[in-house]
Each structure stands twice: as C-alpha cells, then as structure tokens.
Design an enzyme around this catalytic site. Structure first.
Site, mmCIF file in Angstrom:
data_model
loop_
_atom_site.group_PDB
_atom_site.id
_atom_site.type_symbol
_atom_site.label_atom_id
_atom_site.label_comp_id
_atom_site.label_asym_id
_atom_site.label_seq_id
_atom_site.Cartn_x
_atom_site.Cartn_y
_atom_site.Cartn_z
ATOM 1 N N ASP A 1 0.836 -1.205 0.000
ATOM 2 C CA ASP A 1 0.000 0.000 0.000
ATOM 3 C C ASP A 1 0.869 1.253 0.000
ATOM 4 O OD1 ASP A 1 0.885 -0.164 2.592
ATOM 5 O OD2 ASP A 1 -1.076 0.147 3.519
ATOM 6 N N GLU B 1 9.240 -4.433 10.429
ATOM 7 C CA GLU B 1 9.671 -3.129 9.902
ATOM 8 C C GLU B 1 10.129 -2.199 11.021
ATOM 9 O OE1 GLU B 1 6.956 -1.129 7.236
ATOM 10 O OE2 GLU B 1 8.217 0.677 7.193
HETATM 11 O O1 KIV Z 1 3.530 -1.116 1.683
HETATM 12 C C1 KIV Z 1 4.688 -1.559 1.598
HETATM 13 O O2 KIV Z 1 5.397 -1.336 0.613
HETATM 14 C C2 KIV Z 1 5.181 -2.371 2.704
HETATM 15 C C3 KIV Z 1 6.640 -2.699 2.703
HETATM 16 C C4 KIV Z 1 7.464 -1.519 2.925
HETATM 17 C C5 KIV Z 1 6.938 -3.800 3.658
HETATM 18 O O3 KIV Z 1 4.438 -2.732 3.541
#
Ligand code: KIV
Length: 300
Positions: free
Chosen positions: A76, A214
């Site tokens: 997202d 993260e």
């Molecule tokens: O939305 C995204 O790109 C993510 C990644 C950074 C893990 O959740």
C-alpha cells in the site's frame, strides 16, 4: 513502449532472453516452466537461503523484478509512490485490486502478495475475509498482508483456516501513522520491545505464513527470527531476518530522500532526468523525430 505496432523485441534477463509482446504486455513465449513459488515453499525456506522481496505496482516493473525475486509485494506504499498521497491511510481496495492485477499479469515466477488497505480488515475477521477474498479473486495474488500484532491474531487464524494465506507485518506499522505520529524506529523502551516480540509470536501462532518486521532495533528482529516458526522479512530490521524487502523505487534511487534503512542500488532519477532533458532538447531543435522514426513511404 511503442503503441504503434505489435512487434516483439528482446527482453533480457540474467539467465535468458525472452521476447516481450508490446501488444499484450506478456512475455512471449511464456517462460517455462511457468511455475510460481507457492506459499508452502516460502514457509519452508525459514532458516535457508534468504528470501528476496520487492514492491511492485505496475506490469513492466513486475516483469523486470520477477526473475530475481521470490515474492513481489503490491504494497500500500503505492499510495505515496504512485499516487503522491501523504501516507497509506487513504489507499483504497480499488487501487490495490487494479495494481495487484497488473503485477500478477507481469510476473511468472514470484509469489505475489497484496496489502490489505487501511480500514479493510481491522474491524472483524468476517470483513477481513470478505475483502481478502475479493482481492485474491480480482488479482490472482497468492496471499494478503496485513499490519498488526496480537489484536489481529484471531483474524489471521480465521482467514488461514478458510484458505487465505496471510503475511503479517509487525514493528513499525505505517497504517497507524495517526496514532504513532511518525515513522521513527520502534522498540526503544524495554516495554515496547517486549510488546513487539509478543505481537510477532501471536501472529505466527495464529498461522501467518511469513511476517514483515519493519523499523525496529536490530536485537528485536533477531529475537523474533529465532523465536517464530515462519520466515521473517526485514525492512529496517536485520540482515539476520529470513529475507529482506524494500520499496523498489527507493532502492532504484528514484527519490531524493534516502532513509537510513534504504540502500540505493541504482540511480534511476539521474537516468530519467538525463533522458528527458535530451528528448526536450531534440524536440526543440527539431532533431527528433529523425529519419529512422518517420514513415516516409507507403511501403513502411
Ligand atoms: O507497503 C509496503 O510497501 C510495505 C513494505 C514496505 C513492507 O508494507
């Protein structure tokens, strides 16, 4: 990409040269064997060769990334990267479905994982199932990803038991920006560190086939990776995670800002700027289009 004729041109990968059909955006012939990595195979890779994941939102980027990645994440983060939104809160199911389908069309080998947008899964397991099933049907993706820890464990169990694989996402959870107030590293206090480890254990026990960790202090990522049975995919976490993920446009150097956890493996912004500047110069000098780009007779 030319829109004038449906010609084939070489698309090189490290291992082989495929042809790319510009009229259909499919590689042609389809790379063989066309066998995607499955969720059980990804799970089995726990503790083995590190898993490679990158974000993808468009068909062409998916084609370029696919030969090198185990998983493509339709994150997202497309809210910021593609739509220029300030954060991911405004991302919709429609956006995720459209970009997810494009990424599945552009890939043959990697498992495609699609983010559940904010508001589509938090309130009940039933709502989460309905929206996750919709995304899988619309896109052909293999699994969904959702942000959250202990509170989400019943939802992860509900979906997994009903045929929807879930990748969890713990530590820094960007959809909670309005609660967190920023994207700073998580787990600085002992209490918060312990809570993140508990979150990870809860989502793993609930059946998550993998989890993104993260933006946490490294010892937390190491502890979780040692503790949980499923692969951990780090971003701003640790090289000792079972795999890594980055936002592709970050690692390609498309943006000026480079957060600490990003390494620029390319400098796409410089390449794009140079090409566009040359195009603008040539148009203004009337040297583009040149003889090679012009249809001069009825035979052409
Ligand atoms: O939305 C995204 O790109 C993510 C990644 C950074 C893990 O959740």
């Amino acid at each position: 990409m030319s829109h004038l004729t449906a010609k084939s041109r070489p698309m090189s990968t490290t291992s082989k040269t495929l042809t790319f059909d510009t009229s259909t955006s499919r590689a042609n012939p389809t790379p063989s064997p066309m066998k995607r990595l499955t969720v059980p195979r990804i799970r089995q890779q726990k503790g083995g060769e590190p898993l490679v994941m990158l974000t993808a939102y468009t068909v062409r980027m998916a084609q370029l990334l696919d030969p090198h990645c185990d998983m493509l994440l339709v994150g997202d983060s497309l809210g910021q990267v593609i739509y220029g939104l300030p954060h991911t809160v405004a991302v919709t199911m429609e956006m995720m479905a459209a970009h997810g389908a494009a990424v599945v069309r552009g890939s043959y080998h990697a498992a495609v994982i699609i983010d559940m947008p904010f508001g589509s899964y938090e309130s009940s397991p039933e709502l989460a199932f309905k929206n996750a099933a919709h995304l899988l049907k619309e896109t052909g993706a293999a699994a969904v990803k959702m942000e959250g820890g202990k509170v989400l464990a019943p939802t992860i169990e509900f979906l997994t038991k009903r045929g929807i694989p879930v990748m969890a996402h713990v530590g820094l959870t960007p959809q909670a920006i309005n609660i967190l107030g920023g994207y700073g590293v998580r787990g600085k206090s002992e209490e918060e560190a312990a809570s993140i480890v508990e979150d990870a254990a809860a989502v793993a026990d609930a059946g998550a086939f993998a989890m993104v960790i993260e933006g946490v202090l490294e010892p937390i990522a190491i502890e979780i990776t040692a503790k949980v049975a499923c692969p951990t995919i780090g971003i701003g976490a640790s090289a000792l995670c079972d795999g890594q993920v980055l936002v592709t446009e970050d690692m390609l150097g498309l943006f000026e800002r480079t957060p600490k956890f990003v390494k620029k493996f390319g400098n796409m912004a410089v390449g794009v700027e140079a090409a566009v500047k040359q195009y603008a110069d040539e148009v203004r000098r009337r040297s583009f289009p040149g003889l090679e780009q012009i249809y001069r007779s009825t035979a052409e």
